[in-house]
Design a protein around this motif. Structure first.
Motif, PDB file in Angstrom:
ATOM      1  N   ILE A  37       0.832  -1.206   0.000  1.00 13.28           N
ATOM      2  CA  ILE A  37       0.000   0.000   0.000  1.00 13.28           C
ATOM      3  C   ILE A  37       0.865   1.255   0.000  1.00 13.28           C
ATOM      4  CG2 ILE A  37      -1.685   1.323   1.333  1.00 13.28           C
ATOM      5  CD1 ILE A  37      -2.849  -1.324   2.310  1.00 13.28           C
ATOM      6  N   ARG A  38       1.885   1.284   0.851  1.00 11.39           N
ATOM      7  CA  ARG A  38       2.740   2.473   0.941  1.00 11.39           C
ATOM      8  C   ARG A  38       3.565   2.672  -0.335  1.00 11.39           C
ATOM      9  NH1 ARG A  38       2.485   4.386   6.035  1.00 11.39           N
ATOM     10  NH2 ARG A  38       1.862   2.931   7.692  1.00 11.39           N
ATOM     11  N   THR A  39       3.941   1.574  -0.994  1.00 12.75           N
ATOM     12  CA  THR A  39       4.723   1.696  -2.231  1.00 12.75           C
ATOM     13  C   THR A  39       3.859   2.234  -3.366  1.00 12.75           C
ATOM     14  OG1 THR A  39       6.163  -0.134  -1.555  1.00 12.75           O
ATOM     15  CG2 THR A  39       6.141   0.445  -3.888  1.00 12.75           C
ATOM     16  N   ARG A  40       2.642   1.684  -3.527  1.00 12.04           N
ATOM     17  CA  ARG A  40       1.767   2.103  -4.620  1.00 12.04           C
ATOM     18  C   ARG A  40       1.250   3.527  -4.423  1.00 12.04           C
ATOM     19  NH1 ARG A  40       3.249  -0.937  -8.696  1.00 12.04           N
ATOM     20  NH2 ARG A  40       2.873  -3.186  -8.385  1.00 12.04           N
ATOM     21  N   LYS A  60       0.162  11.180   3.239  1.00  8.76           N
ATOM     22  CA  LYS A  60       0.302  10.103   4.217  1.00  8.76           C
ATOM     23  C   LYS A  60      -0.994   9.862   4.984  1.00  8.76           C
ATOM     24  CE  LYS A  60       5.281  10.494   4.973  1.00  8.76           C
ATOM     25  NZ  LYS A  60       6.355  10.709   5.977  1.00  8.76           N
ATOM     26  N   GLN A  61      -1.787  10.931   5.167  1.00  4.63           N
ATOM     27  CA  GLN A  61      -3.048  10.776   5.878  1.00  4.63           C
ATOM     28  C   GLN A  61      -3.976   9.821   5.145  1.00  4.63           C
ATOM     29  OE1 GLN A  61      -5.071  14.471   6.509  1.00  4.63           O
ATOM     30  NE2 GLN A  61      -6.729  13.570   7.742  1.00  4.63           N
ATOM     31  N   LEU A  62      -3.972   9.873   3.820  1.00  3.59           N
ATOM     32  CA  LEU A  62      -4.793   8.959   3.017  1.00  3.59           C
ATOM     33  C   LEU A  62      -4.278   7.527   3.134  1.00  3.59           C
ATOM     34  CD1 LEU A  62      -7.013   8.490   0.841  1.00  3.59           C
ATOM     35  CD2 LEU A  62      -5.237   8.947  -0.871  1.00  3.59           C
ATOM     36  N   VAL A  63      -2.957   7.360   3.058  1.00 11.20           N
ATOM     37  CA  VAL A  63      -2.357   6.022   3.132  1.00 11.20           C
ATOM     38  C   VAL A  63      -2.616   5.391   4.491  1.00 11.20           C
ATOM     39  CG1 VAL A  63      -0.207   4.724   2.992  1.00 11.20           C
ATOM     40  CG2 VAL A  63      -0.593   6.666   1.457  1.00 11.20           C
ATOM     41  N   ASN A  64      -2.371   6.134   5.579  1.00  9.23           N
ATOM     42  CA  ASN A  64      -2.595   5.595   6.924  1.00  9.23           C
ATOM     43  C   ASN A  64      -4.065   5.295   7.166  1.00  9.23           C
ATOM     44  OD1 ASN A  64       0.138   5.871   7.463  1.00  9.23           O
ATOM     45  ND2 ASN A  64      -0.092   7.920   8.340  1.00  9.23           N
ATOM     46  N   GLY A  65      -4.942   6.119   6.601  1.00 10.40           N
ATOM     47  CA  GLY A  65      -6.367   5.859   6.763  1.00 10.40           C
ATOM     48  C   GLY A  65      -6.797   4.577   6.084  1.00 10.40           C
ATOM     49  N   LEU A  66      -6.241   4.270   4.903  1.00  9.08           N
ATOM     50  CA  LEU A  66      -6.568   3.026   4.202  1.00  9.08           C
ATOM     51  C   LEU A  66      -6.085   1.811   5.002  1.00  9.08           C
ATOM     52  CD1 LEU A  66      -7.627   1.489   1.764  1.00  9.08           C
ATOM     53  CD2 LEU A  66      -5.441   1.922   0.613  1.00  9.08           C
ATOM     54  N   ILE A  67      -4.894   1.906   5.583  1.00  7.44           N
ATOM     55  CA  ILE A  67      -4.357   0.791   6.373  1.00  7.44           C
ATOM     56  C   ILE A  67      -5.219   0.556   7.612  1.00  7.44           C
ATOM     57  CG2 ILE A  67      -2.393   0.044   7.760  1.00  7.44           C
ATOM     58  CD1 ILE A  67      -0.567   1.458   5.770  1.00  7.44           C
ATOM     59  N   LYS A  68      -5.618   1.634   8.305  1.00  9.30           N
ATOM     60  CA  LYS A  68      -6.456   1.480   9.488  1.00  9.30           C
ATOM     61  C   LYS A  68      -7.833   0.924   9.116  1.00  9.30           C
ATOM     62  CE  LYS A  68      -4.315   5.142  12.259  1.00  9.30           C
ATOM     63  NZ  LYS A  68      -4.541   6.451  12.937  1.00  9.30           N
ATOM     64  N   ALA A 121     -13.899   3.910  -1.509  1.00  6.55           N
ATOM     65  CA  ALA A 121     -13.846   5.372  -1.412  1.00  6.55           C
ATOM     66  C   ALA A 121     -12.406   5.859  -1.322  1.00  6.55           C
ATOM     67  CB  ALA A 121     -14.650   5.840  -0.202  1.00  6.55           C
ATOM     68  N   TYR A 122     -11.579   5.138  -0.557  1.00 13.07           N
ATOM     69  CA  TYR A 122     -10.174   5.524  -0.452  1.00 13.07           C
ATOM     70  C   TYR A 122      -9.462   5.390  -1.796  1.00 13.07           C
ATOM     71  CZ  TYR A 122      -9.825   6.126   4.627  1.00 13.07           C
ATOM     72  OH  TYR A 122      -9.937   6.605   5.909  1.00 13.07           O
ATOM     73  N   LEU A 123      -9.734   4.309  -2.513  1.00 15.97           N
ATOM     74  CA  LEU A 123      -9.080   4.108  -3.810  1.00 15.97           C
ATOM     75  C   LEU A 123      -9.571   5.123  -4.837  1.00 15.97           C
ATOM     76  CD1 LEU A 123      -9.090   0.197  -4.003  1.00 15.97           C
ATOM     77  CD2 LEU A 123      -7.199   1.710  -3.374  1.00 15.97           C
ATOM     78  N   ASP A 124     -10.862   5.469  -4.792  1.00 19.75           N
ATOM     79  CA  ASP A 124     -11.370   6.499  -5.711  1.00 19.75           C
ATOM     80  C   ASP A 124     -10.723   7.852  -5.421  1.00 19.75           C
ATOM     81  OD1 ASP A 124     -12.982   4.599  -6.846  1.00 19.75           O
ATOM     82  OD2 ASP A 124     -14.779   5.160  -5.704  1.00 19.75           O
ATOM     83  N   THR A 125     -10.573   8.174  -4.140  1.00 21.16           N
ATOM     84  CA  THR A 125      -9.906   9.425  -3.772  1.00 21.16           C
ATOM     85  C   THR A 125      -8.465   9.430  -4.233  1.00 21.16           C
ATOM     86  OG1 THR A 125     -11.326   9.596  -1.820  1.00 21.16           O
ATOM     87  CG2 THR A 125      -9.334  10.945  -1.852  1.00 21.16           C
ATOM     88  N   ALA A 126      -7.795   8.269  -4.102  1.00 24.46           N
ATOM     89  CA  ALA A 126      -6.407   8.168  -4.537  1.00 24.46           C
ATOM     90  C   ALA A 126      -6.295   8.384  -6.044  1.00 24.46           C
ATOM     91  CB  ALA A 126      -5.830   6.810  -4.149  1.00 24.46           C
ATOM     92  N   GLU A 127      -7.241   7.861  -6.821  1.00 24.41           N
ATOM     93  CA  GLU A 127      -7.212   8.071  -8.266  1.00 24.41           C
ATOM     94  C   GLU A 127      -7.416   9.547  -8.628  1.00 24.41           C
ATOM     95  OE1 GLU A 127     -10.027   5.535 -10.115  1.00 24.41           O
ATOM     96  OE2 GLU A 127      -8.779   3.731  -9.992  1.00 24.41           O
ATOM     97  N   SER A 128      -8.293  10.214  -7.891  1.00 19.40           N
ATOM     98  CA  SER A 128      -8.545  11.626  -8.184  1.00 19.40           C
ATOM     99  C   SER A 128      -7.350  12.510  -7.823  1.00 19.40           C
ATOM    100  CB  SER A 128      -9.789  12.103  -7.423  1.00 19.40           C
ATOM    101  OG  SER A 128      -9.561  12.042  -6.016  1.00 19.40           O
ATOM    102  N   LEU A 129      -6.533  12.059  -6.847  1.00 17.52           N
ATOM    103  CA  LEU A 129      -5.368  12.848  -6.429  1.00 17.52           C
ATOM    104  C   LEU A 129      -4.104  12.479  -7.190  1.00 17.52           C
ATOM    105  CD1 LEU A 129      -5.871  12.859  -2.536  1.00 17.52           C
ATOM    106  CD2 LEU A 129      -6.421  14.687  -4.165  1.00 17.52           C
ATOM    107  N   ALA A 130      -4.183  11.484  -8.063  1.00 23.46           N
ATOM    108  CA  ALA A 130      -2.991  11.067  -8.815  1.00 23.46           C
ATOM    109  C   ALA A 130      -2.508  12.213  -9.696  1.00 23.46           C
ATOM    110  CB  ALA A 130      -3.297   9.834  -9.657  1.00 23.46           C
ATOM    111  N   VAL A 131      -1.222  12.517  -9.614  1.00 22.08           N
ATOM    112  CA  VAL A 131      -0.678  13.687 -10.320  1.00 22.08           C
ATOM    113  C   VAL A 131      -0.279  13.365 -11.749  1.00 22.08           C
ATOM    114  CG1 VAL A 131       0.091  14.787  -8.188  1.00 22.08           C
ATOM    115  CG2 VAL A 131       1.600  13.166  -9.370  1.00 22.08           C
TER     116      VAL A 131
END
Length: 455
Positions: A276-279, A285-293, A305-315
């Motif tokens: 998770i941290r590598t991908r 980090k708040q998003l990554v730690n929230g997904l792990i928890k 929801a976490y994965l959709d948010t991650a896709e929207s924040l992808a640079v």
């Protein structure tokens, strides 16, 4: 008493006493071997005795020299009855206990340090090359025993344990090979344990047994044999764990489970969190730690929801591809990820992943100290380290016919006799023999035979 009075320092006195005690022991041991040789020859008095030869064996306490008889068997074969009784092969210079102790030290330290320690702490002196040869002898012996146990050993059901839960983990690591074009050698490891016991703030695995090999099929075969020989799984829930990599997928553990009552495979939490941290390394980090928890607490409905948010924040496209790969990783390994958030497994999943941390005992010796290895050398060292980890190095070596034969008569009976020999009567000439520390086909070997047979 005389040694203490004749030296000005306690250090010199201690050194002198140690030398005298070592000489006394080696002389007693040699006398015991000669008496045993005489008893063996008396039991087989119909076999003609050709002559007596001298042999020197290095023990932990020093060199022991003894003379034994060469006899002619009924089939015309020449043999030393004492050597065959003790399991001493020709040209072997080291005792079983010395082989066990040296290989035990070599599995933890560099060869030169082990050679220096042996030379400083014992009357035995050896080079680092000799230390490595001794370790290979022990490793090859253990390898033969483990292969034989996996092939032929039978255990009745009454001898096997019945446990409600049993844990099996597997993982692998790479070691640099030796050669002109060195290749990476893959070491496969599995461990079996019955649970976790708290020791203060530390956790200890109960009855842990490890199996390592360069061959994935070999380590699987030995693992199945060990489970079949020691456990009755008909009423056992088998919990397995790995990183789900090649050779450690759930299907492999399904095959190991065999006759277990039930089987649950769980993805190693360490590898999951690292994935998770590598991908998501470019995301907050708040998003990554929230997904792990979210996974740890079992709130699986929040993962999309976490994965959709991650896709929207992808640079960029690369970051977006990483999120899509993580989504596919979850989908592919979901049956092994779901138990991590199950409260029913909360008391057992904390021990899974210990196989990864236990690599240190191997990698520190094989990478940082070993540098590079041949396949034969690495196999021997893995066997010795496994036996050390399982606390059965000595017990395993005793199983081989060449090790640990019973010895009689008892040495302590001879020590009082030797202590009484404080002063010997001068006979006019000194009797002795030449110790041929070389092949009998060499010139010194011929001279030793002529001299020893003439006295």
């Amino acid at each position: 008493m005389n040694s203490l009075k004749s030296h000005q320092s306690f250090l010199e006195a201690e050194q002198d006493i140690m030398i005298q005690v070592s000489q006394l022991f080696t002389k007693a041991f040699g006398t015991a071997l000669e008496e045993l040789d005489r008893e063996l020859c008396l039991e087989q008095s119909d076999q003609p005795i050709l002559h007596r030869d001298q042999r020197t064996i290095q023990l932990v306490c020093g060199n022991v020299s003894y003379r034994r008889r060469l006899v002619e068997q009924e089939d015309g074969r020449h043999s030393y009855l004492l050597d065959e009784y003790l399991g001493l092969k020709p040209r072997v210079r080291y005792s079983d206990l010395l082989i066990q102790r040296v290989s035990q030290l070599a599995s933890k330290g560099v060869l030169r340090s082990v050679a220096e320690a042996v030379s400083v702490l014992t009357p035995v002196s050896m080079s680092h090359q000799t230390v490595w040869k001794i370790t290979q002898v022990a490793g090859q012996a253990i390898d033969e025993i483990r292969i034989a146990e996996a092939d032929y050993r039978e255990t009745t059901v009454a001898e096997r344990k019945q446990l409600p839960v049993l844990f099996v983990e597997g993982d692998a690591f790479m070691i640099k090979g030796k050669g002109k074009f060195p290749k990476q050698l893959m070491v496969h490891r599995f461990q079996v344990y019955e649970g976790v016991k708290l020791n203060g703030q530390r956790r200890r695995l109960i009855n842990r047994h490890v199996i390592s090999s360069l061959s994935h099929s070999t380590v699987l075969k030995e693992l199945k044999a060990y489970l079949d020989q020691h456990y009755d799984l008909s009423k056992t829930k088998l919990i397995t764990g790995s990183d789900n990599g090649s050779g450690y997928t759930p299907s492999v553990f399904d095959d190991i489970a065999g006759m277990a009552q039930s089987h649950q495979h769980i993805l190693d939490r360490y590898h999951l969190n690292r994935k998770i941290r590598t991908r998501l390394s470019t995301l907050p980090k708040q998003l990554v730690n929230g997904l792990i928890k979210t996974i740890n607490h079992g709130h699986f409905n929040q993962i999309p929801a976490y994965l959709d948010t991650a896709e929207s924040l992808a640079v960029d496209r690369e970051a977006l591809a990483d999120v899509q790969l993580l989504r596919a990783y979850f989908r592919r390994n979901w049956p092994s990820i779901e138990p991590l958030g199950n409260p029913g497994f909360a008391h057992v999943v904390h021990s899974l992943g210990s196989c990864e941390s236990n690599h240190r005992r191997y990698t520190y010796r094989l990478k940082h100290q070993g540098r590079s290895w041949t396949k034969a050398g690495l196999t021997a060292m893995l066997r010795v380290i496994d036996a050390q980890q399982n606390n059965d190095l000595e017990a395993t070596l005793i199983k081989r016919p060449d090790f640990a034969k019973p010895l009689a008569p008892k040495i302590p009976r001879l020590i009082p006799k030797l202590l009484k020999q404080v002063k010997t009567t001068h006979q006019g000439i000194h009797h002795g023999s030449i110790v041929a520390d070389a092949a009998y086909s060499s010139p010194i070997g011929h001279l030793a035979q002529i001299f020893n047979n003439s006295i």
